[in-house]
Enzyme design. Structure first.
Site, PDB file in Angstrom:
ATOM      1  N   CYS A 158     -33.513  62.686 -11.455  1.00  0.00           N
ATOM      2  CA  CYS A 158     -33.146  61.690 -10.441  1.00  0.00           C
ATOM      3  C   CYS A 158     -32.822  62.357  -9.094  1.00  0.00           C
ATOM      4  CB  CYS A 158     -31.944  60.909 -10.978  1.00  0.00           C
ATOM      5  SG  CYS A 158     -31.053  59.932  -9.769  1.00  0.00           S
ATOM      6  N   CYS A 201     -29.409  61.488  -7.645  1.00  0.00           N
ATOM      7  CA  CYS A 201     -28.356  62.166  -8.415  1.00  0.00           C
ATOM      8  C   CYS A 201     -28.154  63.589  -7.898  1.00  0.00           C
ATOM      9  CB  CYS A 201     -28.711  62.209  -9.902  1.00  0.00           C
ATOM     10  SG  CYS A 201     -28.900  60.593 -10.665  1.00  0.00           S
TER      11      CYS A 201
END
Length: 119
Positions: free
Chosen positions: A45, A48
C-alpha cells in the site's frame, strides 16, 4: 511486568511501533497501555508507506503506544475491526476503541487526536 507505583501513569510506552501478531497480542497491548494508536497497513500500500514515518515519529514523541497490524497477515483481526481499506488508524483509550480514521493523515492532526486522550 513492573509493579504498580503510587502514580497511576502507565508503564513507559514503547518509542518504536509494536508489530502485532494476532488478536491476543493486540488485546494485550491495548490492555497494557492507556492510549494505543493502531495502524492497519499493507506492505503493498503506497499511502501506508507514506504514513510510516509519521507513525514512527508519533511512537517516539507522544504518550501513545503505536501498534502496527499487517492486514495481509492478520486478515481476521482486520475484519473484526471493520477495516475495509488501508491505511486505517484505530485509537484505543483505556482499553476501548475511541476513534477510527481511514486514509493518510497529517502528523499534526494525529498528534492532536492523541493529545485528546493522553492529557
Amino acid at each position: 511486568m513492573a509493579a504498580d507505583t503510587a502514580s497511576d501513569t502507565s508503564i513507559d510506552t514503547p518509542t518504536e511501533p509494536v508489530h502485532i501478531d494476532g488478536k491476543a497480542h493486540l488485546d494485550d497491548v491495548v490492555d497494557e497501555y492507556d492510549v494505543v494508536l493502531t495502524d492497519f497497513y499493507a506492505d503493498w500500500c503506497g499511502p501506508c508507506k507514506m504514513l510510516e514515518p509519521t507513525v514512527k515519529t508519533l511512537a517516539a514523541e507522544t504518550g501513545a503506544t503505536v501498534a502496527k497490524v499487517d492486514v495481509d497477515a492478520n486478515q481476521q483481526l482486520a475484519a473484526a475491526y471493520g477495516v475495509q481499506g488501508v491505511p486505517t488508524l484505530i485509537l484505543f483509550a483505556d482499553g476501548q476503541q475511541a476513534e477510527s480514521i481511514v486514509g493518510v493523515q497529517g502528523e499534526d492532526q494525529l498528534r492532536s487526536l492523541i493529545q485528546q486522550y493522553t492529557e
